[in-house]
Design a protein around this motif. Structure first.
Motif, short mmCIF file in Angstrom:
data_model
loop_
_atom_site.label_atom_id
_atom_site.label_comp_id
_atom_site.label_asym_id
_atom_site.label_seq_id
_atom_site.Cartn_x
_atom_site.Cartn_y
_atom_site.Cartn_z
N LYS A 1 0.94 -1.05 -0.04
CA LYS A 1 0.16 -0.08 0.08
C LYS A 1 0.95 1.35 0.00
O LYS A 1 2.03 1.20 0.49
N GLU A 2 0.32 2.20 -0.39
CA GLU A 2 1.13 3.66 -0.47
C GLU A 2 1.07 4.26 1.09
O GLU A 2 0.30 3.73 2.02
N ARG A 3 2.11 4.81 1.21
CA ARG A 3 2.34 5.48 2.69
C ARG A 3 1.06 6.68 2.69
O ARG A 3 0.86 7.21 2.05
N GLU A 4 0.62 6.52 3.94
CA GLU A 4 -0.42 7.22 4.50
C GLU A 4 -0.55 8.16 5.74
O GLU A 4 0.53 7.88 6.57
N PHE A 5 -0.96 9.26 5.73
CA PHE A 5 -1.01 10.15 6.94
C PHE A 5 -1.64 9.72 8.05
O PHE A 5 -2.75 8.83 7.78
N VAL A 6 -0.97 9.81 9.25
CA VAL A 6 -1.72 9.41 10.58
C VAL A 6 -2.14 10.25 11.35
O VAL A 6 -3.43 10.63 11.71
N ALA A 7 -1.23 11.05 11.59
CA ALA A 7 -1.31 12.09 12.68
C ALA A 7 -0.29 13.46 12.36
O ALA A 7 0.77 13.16 12.03
N ALA A 8 -0.36 14.44 12.85
CA ALA A 8 0.74 15.39 13.10
C ALA A 8 0.50 16.35 14.25
O ALA A 8 -0.70 16.52 14.79
N ILE A 9 1.60 17.08 14.53
CA ILE A 9 1.41 18.24 15.67
C ILE A 9 2.21 19.22 15.29
O ILE A 9 3.21 19.14 14.73
N GLY A 10 1.82 20.40 16.03
CA GLY A 10 2.60 21.63 15.35
C GLY A 10 3.62 21.85 16.62
O GLY A 10 3.66 21.02 17.48
N ARG A 11 4.49 23.05 16.41
CA ARG A 11 5.41 23.18 17.47
C ARG A 11 5.26 23.32 18.62
O ARG A 11 5.85 22.93 19.48
N SER A 12 3.91 24.09 18.92
CA SER A 12 3.59 24.29 20.14
C SER A 12 2.83 23.23 21.04
O SER A 12 2.61 23.28 22.32
N GLY A 13 2.54 22.21 19.93
CA GLY A 13 1.76 21.18 20.50
C GLY A 13 0.26 21.37 20.71
O GLY A 13 -0.59 20.61 20.98
N ALA A 14 -0.08 22.52 20.31
CA ALA A 14 -1.44 22.95 20.22
C ALA A 14 -2.39 22.44 19.09
O ALA A 14 -3.62 22.01 19.18
N GLY A 15 -1.59 22.53 17.97
CA GLY A 15 -2.32 21.91 16.73
C GLY A 15 -2.02 20.65 16.44
O GLY A 15 -1.02 20.19 16.09
N THR A 16 -3.10 19.89 16.55
CA THR A 16 -3.16 18.38 16.18
C THR A 16 -4.09 18.05 15.10
O THR A 16 -5.29 18.78 15.33
N ILE A 17 -3.79 17.26 14.18
CA ILE A 17 -4.71 16.72 13.22
C ILE A 17 -4.55 15.20 12.95
O ILE A 17 -3.29 14.73 13.50
N TYR A 18 -5.55 14.42 12.75
CA TYR A 18 -5.56 13.00 12.65
C TYR A 18 -6.23 12.65 11.40
O TYR A 18 -7.29 13.16 10.66
N ALA A 19 -5.63 11.56 10.85
CA ALA A 19 -6.76 10.88 9.84
C ALA A 19 -7.92 10.48 10.46
O ALA A 19 -8.24 9.94 11.58
N SER A 20 -9.05 10.18 9.65
CA SER A 20 -10.30 9.93 10.12
C SER A 20 -10.26 8.49 10.64
O SER A 20 -10.59 7.89 11.47
#
Length: 125
Positions: free
Chosen positions: A43-62
């Motif tokens: 499979k292709e590599r896929e995004f899981v999660a990420a976090i900004g430098r301050s730790g406040a901004g987080t995003i996730y794959a559904s």
């Protein structure tokens, strides 16, 4: 140059938990965004999660939202991925990556500048 080392992977039964760590070299780690990606066999590599430098901004794959949590400890130059309620479909090599220009977390691989070597996560049914 930033060097990243992932750890914490392994074999776990479905429903179990693992915590991955991404340790980084460099004195400016606190200014970087960090992402987690995964690649399952064939499979292709896929995004899981990420976090900004301050730790406040987080995003996730559904597919992992509500089960995985990304966090960081800038004093230790380390980002974590806490994975709960693991499923067999979470089986993959997990990679962390650093985004050095904006200090943000992105879903797109091409935004990241440095990558770790990966750690294997295997979830048995």
């Amino acid at each position: 140059q930033v060097q990243l080392v992932e750890s914490g992977g392994g074999l776990v039964q479905a429903g179990g938990s693992l915590r991955l760590s991404c340790a980084a070299s460099g004195r400016t780690f606190s200014s970087y965004g960090v992402g987690w990606f995964r690649q399952a066999p064939a499979k292709e590599r896929e995004f899981v999660a990420a976090i900004g430098r301050s730790g406040a901004g987080t995003i996730y794959a559904s597919s992992v939202k509500g089960r995985f949590t990304v966090s960081r400890d800038n004093a230790r130059n380390t980002v974590y991925l806490q994975m709960n309620s693991l499923k067999p479909e979470d089986t993959a090599v997990y990679y962390c990556a650093v985004e050095a220009d904006y200090g943000l977390g992105f879903r797109v691989e091409s935004e990241y500048d440095y990558w770790g070597q990966g750690t294997q996560v295997t979830v048995s049914s």
